[in-house]
Design a protein around this motif. Structure first.
Motif, PDB file in Angstrom:
ATOM      1  N   VAL A   1       0.832  -1.203   0.000  1.00  0.00           N
ATOM      2  CA  VAL A   1       0.000   0.000   0.000  1.00  0.00           C
ATOM      3  C   VAL A   1       0.868   1.255   0.000  1.00  0.00           C
ATOM      4  N   ALA A   2       1.940   1.254   0.795  1.00  0.00           N
ATOM      5  CA  ALA A   2       2.816   2.426   0.860  1.00  0.00           C
ATOM      6  C   ALA A   2       3.423   2.730  -0.504  1.00  0.00           C
ATOM      7  N   ILE A   3       3.900   1.692  -1.190  1.00  0.00           N
ATOM      8  CA  ILE A   3       4.507   1.898  -2.509  1.00  0.00           C
ATOM      9  C   ILE A   3       3.449   2.303  -3.524  1.00  0.00           C
ATOM     10  N   TRP A   4       2.326   1.573  -3.506  1.00  0.00           N
ATOM     11  CA  TRP A   4       1.297   1.816  -4.522  1.00  0.00           C
ATOM     12  C   TRP A   4       0.666   3.198  -4.385  1.00  0.00           C
ATOM     13  N   VAL A   5       0.274   3.578  -3.173  1.00  0.00           N
ATOM     14  CA  VAL A   5      -0.362   4.885  -2.975  1.00  0.00           C
ATOM     15  C   VAL A   5       0.608   6.010  -3.335  1.00  0.00           C
ATOM     16  N   THR A   6       1.878   5.842  -2.981  1.00  0.00           N
ATOM     17  CA  THR A   6       2.873   6.882  -3.271  1.00  0.00           C
ATOM     18  C   THR A   6       3.047   7.077  -4.769  1.00  0.00           C
ATOM     19  N   ILE A   7       3.316   5.979  -5.501  1.00  0.00           N
ATOM     20  CA  ILE A   7       3.549   6.131  -6.942  1.00  0.00           C
ATOM     21  C   ILE A   7       2.266   6.523  -7.673  1.00  0.00           C
ATOM     22  N   THR A   8       1.122   6.106  -7.142  1.00  0.00           N
ATOM     23  CA  THR A   8      -0.140   6.474  -7.790  1.00  0.00           C
ATOM     24  C   THR A   8      -0.415   7.952  -7.643  1.00  0.00           C
ATOM     25  N   MET A   9      -0.249   8.483  -6.440  1.00  0.00           N
ATOM     26  CA  MET A   9      -0.533   9.901  -6.228  1.00  0.00           C
ATOM     27  C   MET A   9       0.445  10.785  -6.991  1.00  0.00           C
ATOM     28  N   ILE A  10       1.718  10.418  -6.959  1.00  0.00           N
ATOM     29  CA  ILE A  10       2.715  11.222  -7.674  1.00  0.00           C
ATOM     30  C   ILE A  10       2.557  11.060  -9.176  1.00  0.00           C
ATOM     31  N   GLY A  11       2.444   9.814  -9.631  1.00  0.00           N
ATOM     32  CA  GLY A  11       2.364   9.555 -11.064  1.00  0.00           C
ATOM     33  C   GLY A  11       1.109  10.113 -11.694  1.00  0.00           C
ATOM     34  N   VAL A  12      -0.045   9.891 -11.073  1.00  0.00           N
ATOM     35  CA  VAL A  12      -1.305  10.371 -11.638  1.00  0.00           C
ATOM     36  C   VAL A  12      -1.352  11.893 -11.638  1.00  0.00           C
ATOM     37  N   ALA A  13      -0.919  12.520 -10.538  1.00  0.00           N
ATOM     38  CA  ALA A  13      -0.929  13.983 -10.475  1.00  0.00           C
ATOM     39  C   ALA A  13      -0.003  14.585 -11.540  1.00  0.00           C
ATOM     40  N   ALA A  14       1.197  14.027 -11.671  1.00  0.00           N
ATOM     41  CA  ALA A  14       2.153  14.554 -12.646  1.00  0.00           C
ATOM     42  C   ALA A  14       1.641  14.398 -14.079  1.00  0.00           C
ATOM     43  N   LEU A  15       1.160  13.192 -14.413  1.00  0.00           N
ATOM     44  CA  LEU A  15       0.661  12.966 -15.770  1.00  0.00           C
ATOM     45  C   LEU A  15      -0.568  13.819 -16.063  1.00  0.00           C
ATOM     46  N   SER A  16      -1.462  13.942 -15.096  1.00  0.00           N
ATOM     47  CA  SER A  16      -2.675  14.728 -15.306  1.00  0.00           C
ATOM     48  C   SER A  16      -2.349  16.202 -15.535  1.00  0.00           C
ATOM     49  N   LEU A  17      -1.417  16.724 -14.757  1.00  0.00           N
ATOM     50  CA  LEU A  17      -1.036  18.134 -14.921  1.00  0.00           C
ATOM     51  C   LEU A  17      -0.334  18.364 -16.252  1.00  0.00           C
ATOM     52  N   MET A  18       0.495  17.397 -16.671  1.00  0.00           N
ATOM     53  CA  MET A  18       1.166  17.538 -17.967  1.00  0.00           C
ATOM     54  C   MET A  18       0.161  17.468 -19.114  1.00  0.00           C
ATOM     55  N   LEU A  19      -0.801  16.546 -19.024  1.00  0.00           N
ATOM     56  CA  LEU A  19      -1.806  16.425 -20.079  1.00  0.00           C
ATOM     57  C   LEU A  19      -2.675  17.680 -20.164  1.00  0.00           C
ATOM     58  N   ASP A  20      -2.912  18.318 -19.020  1.00  0.00           N
ATOM     59  CA  ASP A  20      -3.748  19.509 -19.010  1.00  0.00           C
ATOM     60  C   ASP A  20      -3.054  20.722 -19.628  1.00  0.00           C
ATOM     61  N   SER A  21      -1.745  20.616 -19.811  1.00  0.00           N
ATOM     62  CA  SER A  21      -0.997  21.762 -20.335  1.00  0.00           C
ATOM     63  C   SER A  21      -0.706  21.639 -21.830  1.00  0.00           C
ATOM     64  N   ILE A  22      -1.188  20.556 -22.480  1.00  0.00           N
ATOM     65  CA  ILE A  22      -0.940  20.388 -23.913  1.00  0.00           C
ATOM     66  C   ILE A  22      -2.251  20.508 -24.674  1.00  0.00           C
ATOM     67  N   ASN A  23      -2.172  20.323 -25.990  1.00  0.00           N
ATOM     68  CA  ASN A  23      -3.336  20.413 -26.852  1.00  0.00           C
ATOM     69  C   ASN A  23      -4.448  19.478 -26.373  1.00  0.00           C
ATOM     70  N   ARG A  24      -5.695  19.969 -26.338  1.00  0.00           N
ATOM     71  CA  ARG A  24      -6.803  19.209 -25.783  1.00  0.00           C
ATOM     72  C   ARG A  24      -7.037  17.899 -26.533  1.00  0.00           C
ATOM     73  N   LYS A  25      -6.959  17.929 -27.863  1.00  0.00           N
ATOM     74  CA  LYS A  25      -7.210  16.716 -28.642  1.00  0.00           C
ATOM     75  C   LYS A  25      -6.154  15.664 -28.353  1.00  0.00           C
ATOM     76  N   THR A  26      -4.901  16.094 -28.306  1.00  0.00           N
ATOM     77  CA  THR A  26      -3.826  15.160 -27.984  1.00  0.00           C
ATOM     78  C   THR A  26      -3.975  14.619 -26.575  1.00  0.00           C
ATOM     79  N   ALA A  27      -4.348  15.495 -25.630  1.00  0.00           N
ATOM     80  CA  ALA A  27      -4.519  15.078 -24.241  1.00  0.00           C
ATOM     81  C   ALA A  27      -5.625  14.043 -24.103  1.00  0.00           C
ATOM     82  N   ASN A  28      -6.744  14.247 -24.798  1.00  0.00           N
ATOM     83  CA  ASN A  28      -7.847  13.289 -24.729  1.00  0.00           C
ATOM     84  C   ASN A  28      -7.452  11.936 -25.312  1.00  0.00           C
ATOM     85  N   THR A  29      -6.665  11.963 -26.388  1.00  0.00           N
ATOM     86  CA  THR A  29      -6.187  10.712 -26.981  1.00  0.00           C
ATOM     87  C   THR A  29      -5.287   9.961 -26.008  1.00  0.00           C
TER      88      THR A  29
END
Length: 306
Positions: A88-116
């Protein structure tokens, strides 16, 4: 004139009350299917398991807390607790960091590319956990893995080397991350798209770059989504079962029949026939999840309206 105004105000207040009552009834109507399913598949099973945990299910006699004592006295349970908490410690940590980072990066690029890309990330989550485990058994085998050069560079020549090098908790955490992160990335995409555009524009006018916009503006505004993801990921992690249960497919030396607490509950019920002990362990798992979730909710003031 004054009488007409009072009558109009009274009529308007009456109509507003009627509309409020209609809205309330519609809300309950929309909630009814969820509440019914929650009662049938959530609250009732928990209450039944709690009651069953006080009985000897073989002789069907009341045992009090004997089943709980049996669970606490089982030498395998502490090891399973350590295993699950490490996962749980490993999974929750990498999930929160990984999902937040990827989501923020996707939100900063072209919408069509982000949705794909969000759709691509979501696809592994549409596959059952058992299929994910089988897939990862190939990925972790240096002889057939697409990451063969990387695994060999780390000195791992066999699947056993990889699993022992990463550790079972790490292996299961990576499996769980790739099966669950896509759904959360979609959820975070919705949360980020609902942020007020005027706040983003004001930050850009003030000179904020994309990194500052993501870390100083967007991230603090979606902290509730992060907390929710952490709570649900923790609760889901405590229920780990499929991944360790299917590790025997990699070979008998990898078989893990009592690695997690859910596996222990399964062993009690279907190998030993002791459904009372299984219910006791399951009740402890549910109780722990609820208590920890409530602590996080009240500590973070999750439902406080800003």
């Amino acid at each position: 004139m004054a009488v007409d105004m009072r009558a109009a105000a009274s009529d308007r207040a009456r109509k507003e009350k009627q509309k409020a009552r209609r809205d309330m009834r519609m809300s309950y109507l929309l909630l009814a299917p969820y509440l019914l399913l929650l009662l049938m598949f959530g609250l009732f099973p928990i209450a039944y398991a709690f009651g069953l945990s006080f009985f000897d299910t073989i002789e069907m006699v009341f045992w009090g807390v004997t089943n709980y004592q049996f669970v606490f006295d089982d030498f395998r349970v502490p090891a399973s607790v350590v295993n699950v908490l490490a996962f749980v410690a490993i999974w929750v940590t990498i999930t929160m960091i990984g999902v937040a980072a990827l989501s923020l990066m996707l939100d900063s690029i072209n919408r069509k590319t982000a949705n794909t890309l969000r759709t691509i990330y979501f696809l592994p989550g549409a596959v059952t956990s058992s299929a994910i485990v089988v897939l990862w058994l190939f990925v972790l085998d240096p002889s057939v893995s697409p990451f063969q050069p990387v695994l060999h560079s780390l000195g791992w020549g066999t699947r056993a080397d990889v699993i022992s090098g990463i550790g079972l908790a790490g292996v299961f955490a990576v499996m769980a991350y790739f099966s669950a992160s896509g759904g959360w990335i979609v959820v975070f995409g919705g949360a980020l798209s609902s942020l007020p555009t005027e706040v983003m524009e004001a930050a850009r006018i003030d000179g904020a770059n994309r990194f500052q916009l993501a870390t100083r503006i967007k991230l603090p505004m979606i902290w509730r989504s992060l907390v929710l993801m952490g709570i649900l990921s923790f609760a889901g992690g405590l229920q780990l079962f499929v991944e360790p249960q299917l590790m025997g497919l990699a070979g008998p030396q990898f078989a893990q029949n009592d690695w997690s607490l859910n596996q222990m509950a399964f062993q009690y019920a279907f190998r030993m026939g002791d459904f009372g002990a299984s219910a006791a362990l399951s009740t402890l798992l549910v109780g722990s999840s609820i208590v920890i979730a409530l602590v996080i909710v009240f500590a973070t003031k999750f439902y406080k309206i800003d």
